[in-house]
Every structure is written in C-alpha cells, then in structure tokens.
Design a protein around this motif. Sequence first.
Motif, mmCIF file in Angstrom:
data_model
loop_
_atom_site.group_PDB
_atom_site.id
_atom_site.type_symbol
_atom_site.label_atom_id
_atom_site.label_comp_id
_atom_site.label_asym_id
_atom_site.label_seq_id
_atom_site.Cartn_x
_atom_site.Cartn_y
_atom_site.Cartn_z
ATOM 1 N N LEU A 30 34.743 12.836 34.683
ATOM 2 C CA LEU A 30 35.989 13.579 34.558
ATOM 3 C C LEU A 30 36.991 13.064 35.582
ATOM 4 C CD1 LEU A 30 34.501 17.182 34.201
ATOM 5 C CD2 LEU A 30 35.200 15.623 32.367
ATOM 6 N N SER A 31 38.193 12.820 35.129
ATOM 7 C CA SER A 31 39.236 12.318 36.026
ATOM 8 C C SER A 31 39.670 13.405 37.006
ATOM 9 C CB SER A 31 40.442 11.845 35.215
ATOM 10 O OG SER A 31 41.094 12.954 34.603
ATOM 11 N N GLU A 32 40.331 12.990 38.062
ATOM 12 C CA GLU A 32 40.854 13.956 39.033
ATOM 13 C C GLU A 32 41.848 14.896 38.373
ATOM 14 O OE1 GLU A 32 39.904 14.503 42.127
ATOM 15 O OE2 GLU A 32 38.351 12.968 41.848
ATOM 16 N N GLU A 33 42.615 14.382 37.422
ATOM 17 C CA GLU A 33 43.578 15.217 36.709
ATOM 18 C C GLU A 33 42.872 16.317 35.917
ATOM 19 O OE1 GLU A 33 47.068 14.845 33.252
ATOM 20 O OE2 GLU A 33 46.040 13.050 33.993
ATOM 21 N N VAL A 34 41.782 15.941 35.231
ATOM 22 C CA VAL A 34 41.031 16.933 34.456
ATOM 23 C C VAL A 34 40.368 17.943 35.380
ATOM 24 C CG1 VAL A 34 39.042 17.273 32.935
ATOM 25 C CG2 VAL A 34 40.671 15.437 32.470
ATOM 26 N N LEU A 35 39.757 17.472 36.464
ATOM 27 C CA LEU A 35 39.097 18.376 37.411
ATOM 28 C C LEU A 35 40.093 19.362 38.006
ATOM 29 C CD1 LEU A 35 36.733 15.852 39.219
ATOM 30 C CD2 LEU A 35 36.028 17.720 37.713
ATOM 31 N N ALA A 36 41.279 18.870 38.345
ATOM 32 C CA ALA A 36 42.311 19.757 38.898
ATOM 33 C C ALA A 36 42.751 20.779 37.856
ATOM 34 C CB ALA A 36 43.503 18.933 39.382
ATOM 35 N N GLY A 37 42.866 20.329 36.613
ATOM 36 C CA GLY A 37 43.256 21.245 35.549
ATOM 37 C C GLY A 37 42.215 22.321 35.305
ATOM 38 N N LEU A 38 40.934 21.947 35.372
ATOM 39 C CA LEU A 38 39.860 22.923 35.186
ATOM 40 C C LEU A 38 39.858 23.952 36.315
ATOM 41 C CD1 LEU A 38 36.986 20.555 34.003
ATOM 42 C CD2 LEU A 38 38.301 22.148 32.596
ATOM 43 N N ASP A 39 40.109 23.485 37.536
ATOM 44 C CA ASP A 39 40.172 24.405 38.677
ATOM 45 C C ASP A 39 41.350 25.366 38.555
ATOM 46 O OD1 ASP A 39 37.957 23.996 40.286
ATOM 47 O OD2 ASP A 39 38.854 22.293 41.328
ATOM 48 N N GLU A 40 42.418 24.885 37.991
ATOM 49 C CA GLU A 40 43.591 25.745 37.818
ATOM 50 C C GLU A 40 43.318 26.826 36.769
ATOM 51 O OE1 GLU A 40 48.289 25.404 36.423
ATOM 52 O OE2 GLU A 40 47.148 23.587 36.898
ATOM 53 N N ILE A 41 42.631 26.450 35.701
ATOM 54 C CA ILE A 41 42.332 27.411 34.633
ATOM 55 C C ILE A 41 41.234 28.378 35.056
ATOM 56 C CG2 ILE A 41 41.482 27.654 32.268
ATOM 57 C CD1 ILE A 41 42.682 24.811 31.754
ATOM 58 N N PHE A 42 40.211 27.839 35.705
ATOM 59 C CA PHE A 42 39.073 28.655 36.137
ATOM 60 C C PHE A 42 38.911 28.546 37.663
ATOM 61 C CE2 PHE A 42 37.828 27.257 31.783
ATOM 62 C CZ PHE A 42 37.723 28.496 31.177
ATOM 63 N N PRO A 43 39.788 29.187 38.422
ATOM 64 C CA PRO A 43 39.684 29.070 39.880
ATOM 65 C C PRO A 43 38.432 29.757 40.410
ATOM 66 C CG PRO A 43 41.299 30.732 39.281
ATOM 67 C CD PRO A 43 40.895 30.056 38.008
ATOM 68 N N GLY A 44 37.750 29.081 41.317
ATOM 69 C CA GLY A 44 36.564 29.674 41.923
ATOM 70 C C GLY A 44 36.950 30.653 43.014
ATOM 71 N N PRO A 45 36.018 31.494 43.428
ATOM 72 C CA PRO A 45 36.312 32.489 44.458
ATOM 73 C C PRO A 45 36.377 31.886 45.849
ATOM 74 C CG PRO A 45 33.997 32.591 43.869
ATOM 75 C CD PRO A 45 34.637 31.595 42.937
ATOM 76 N N GLY A 46 35.782 30.702 46.022
ATOM 77 C CA GLY A 46 35.695 30.099 47.334
ATOM 78 C C GLY A 46 34.460 30.613 48.061
ATOM 79 N N PRO A 47 34.028 29.900 49.107
ATOM 80 C CA PRO A 47 32.827 30.313 49.833
ATOM 81 C C PRO A 47 33.082 31.536 50.681
ATOM 82 C CG PRO A 47 33.871 28.465 50.936
ATOM 83 C CD PRO A 47 34.629 28.674 49.657
ATOM 84 N N SER A 48 31.977 32.222 51.039
ATOM 85 C CA SER A 48 32.108 33.332 51.965
ATOM 86 C C SER A 48 32.075 32.770 53.385
ATOM 87 C CB SER A 48 30.952 34.317 51.769
ATOM 88 O OG SER A 48 29.713 33.683 52.040
ATOM 89 N N PRO A 49 32.678 33.440 54.386
ATOM 90 C CA PRO A 49 33.300 34.765 54.287
ATOM 91 C C PRO A 49 34.758 34.734 53.830
ATOM 92 C CG PRO A 49 33.371 34.033 56.552
ATOM 93 C CD PRO A 49 32.625 32.967 55.792
ATOM 94 N N GLU A 50 35.319 33.529 53.630
ATOM 95 C CA GLU A 50 36.732 33.458 53.268
ATOM 96 C C GLU A 50 37.019 34.213 51.978
ATOM 97 O OE1 GLU A 50 35.840 30.142 56.015
ATOM 98 O OE2 GLU A 50 34.869 30.930 54.193
ATOM 99 N N ALA A 51 36.068 34.174 51.026
ATOM 100 C CA ALA A 51 36.288 34.864 49.744
ATOM 101 C C ALA A 51 36.400 36.371 49.922
ATOM 102 C CB ALA A 51 35.147 34.535 48.784
ATOM 103 N N PHE A 52 35.823 36.890 51.020
ATOM 104 C CA PHE A 52 35.884 38.323 51.275
ATOM 105 C C PHE A 52 37.013 38.703 52.209
ATOM 106 C CE2 PHE A 52 31.292 37.426 50.595
ATOM 107 C CZ PHE A 52 31.105 38.193 49.459
ATOM 108 N N ALA A 53 37.463 37.728 53.021
ATOM 109 C CA ALA A 53 38.398 38.089 54.077
ATOM 110 C C ALA A 53 39.613 37.150 54.074
ATOM 111 C CB ALA A 53 37.664 38.024 55.428
ATOM 112 N N TRP A 54 39.691 36.264 55.073
ATOM 113 C CA TRP A 54 40.861 35.394 55.183
ATOM 114 C C TRP A 54 40.394 33.982 55.461
ATOM 115 C CZ3 TRP A 54 40.209 33.435 60.003
ATOM 116 C CH2 TRP A 54 39.530 34.237 60.954
#
Length: 331
Positions: free
Chosen positions: A307-331
């Motif tokens: 998958l190209s960087e363009e496709v990967l970026a597009g997938l992340d935009e459509i389906f954004p992940g929550p990010g790792p903890s603890p940042e996903a819970f706080a800041w």
Amino acid sequence: MKYTQLGRTGLKVSRLVLGTMNFGPQTDEADSHAIMDAAQASGINYFDTANVYGWGENKGRTEEIIGTWFAKGGERRDKTVLATKVFGNMAGSGTNASWPNHDRLSAVNIRRAVDASLKRLQTDYIDIYQFHHVDRRTPFEEIWQAIDVLIQQGKILYAGSSNFAGYKIAQANELAARHGRVGLVSEQCLYNLAERRAEMEVIPAAQDYGLGVIPWSPLHGGLLGGVLKKESEGKRRSQGRSASALENTKVREQVQRYEDLLDKHGIEPGEAALAWLLTRPGVTGPIVGPRTQEQLDSALRAVDLELSEEVLAGLDEIFPGPGPSPEAFAW
C-alpha cells in the motif's frame, strides 16, 4: 508466502493464518480438505481452530474435519503449525450439559479438553494451545501448573491467549517469568481498520512481552470486504454484523469513502484490509477464514500487496485509530 517469527519464539509462521471456523457449519468436509490442501500448497503453515467450533450440538466438528485431513498423510501434520483453543463448555447434551468442570481454565478442564482435542485432531501434540477467553475464576498459578504438565507430557509446545486485555497479558507473563516459564507467546485479538481499540493497550502489551499478535475478523464481519459494491452489483446482500452496522448512516458513509478510495487506486477492499494489518507493528498475521477457493486466492494476493503512503494516509483519515495509552485517555 512470507514468514516471520511468532513473537519472541524461534517458531516460523506464515504471514496469513488459516482460520477454520467455517469448516463444518458452512463448508463441508470435502471442500474444507480442499481449502486446507490449497492453503498448505500456497505456503500457509499456521492453522487455527478451537474445540467449540462446529457450535451447538456439533461443537468439536471442526477439529474432527482437520483430524481426518491429517489422517490422509502426505506430511500434512508435519507441515502444519496447529493452534487450537480451550475455554468454552464442551459438555454433552441432556443431563451432562449442566455438569460442572467442562469449561473455563481449571486444571481439570484443561487436562480433559486437551485430550479430547488431540483425539478429534488425530494428532499427538498441539503446537499452540490458546486460552479462548480470560477466566476470572481461575488463578494463573493453577493455569500455568496445568500447562507445565502438558508441556512435560509433550502434548503442547506453546501457550497463547485470545481476547485478553493488556493487563491480563502482563499478569500472566509476569507470573510465568517469576517461575522461569516461557509464558504466553501469542495473543489473538479483534483488530482491523474499523476496530482499532487493540492499539491502545493490547498490542503494546503484546509487543513488550514478546507475543505475536494474531488479528481475528480482519474484514470486520465483511464490512471491509467491498460490501457496498457487492450490494450495488447485486452479487451479495450484507448480512449479520455488517448489515446491522450499515444501518448507521455514519458507518455507511465511512465504508463508502473507504471503497471509493480503494477503487480510485484499483485495489480490492478485502485485500487492502489484510495488507493494512500486515503493515501494523507487532502483527504476526491475520486470521483468514475462506469459505471458498476464490476467497483464499484473494487473501493470498494481500500478502504481496504494498500500500502506498497515499493509501495508508487515506485509510488512517477514514478510520482513525485511538492512539496508544495513556495519550488515548488523557493528553
């Protein structure tokens, strides 16, 4: 086929895992054998099942189908890294159905369950014996005691988990380490583009403790397999989880954006969903459960799809992940 190490072990496994849950309920024995032959011929060496597959009165049927395939010989068993699971209730029907100690992870049930699985699978050992769910009633001290005995008897080689929270992976492996045990070597979790909560704690815990991550439901019940295009072409109507999800307008719009993005780049949605998982840190390989040879062929193409960087970026935009903890819970 491409291969990788399973977590911190020396075991080499294919980047795709053949899931067998459909064998019996949806795919008959002859077709199941044909799919396993084709998978092995393509280089897939990692087969996953569970003692309860077959479900209801037919639980255990899937293991039996794999067993009759092994019995055909031709080095089928020697070429297979076999994983099965224990937890679900395997008591028979009638008065025996409610008899205690036929489920969960007590030492007595683990002993009973592994012997029954070996008989159905027509083999004398299981490569990876997995806990299908957390058992809050049984301490890990007891579980590891039972696993130690099975390893000493040569009935299993490794232990893995499925559907464990990050802190349970930590608990299990901290206790194992204190007693000089190998501990868990793999974790099967729900993980795909549309369901990324595992990125918060489960996958970081698996990486820290050296577990290979085996995502199940990589197409999220068909939602990521081009369901809207198939509907528009009259090939297949969505069913089950994907049909329920598409009743939500926001989800439907999200899936449409996903399919439009991949159509723009000439990529099949199901193959993109698998290829995306193969780019994720910590992932050994997703479980694919083909019902047909065509579905297996599609999954195999995903292994070589970049998958190209363009496709990967597009997938992340459509389906954004929550990010790792603890940042996903706080800041």
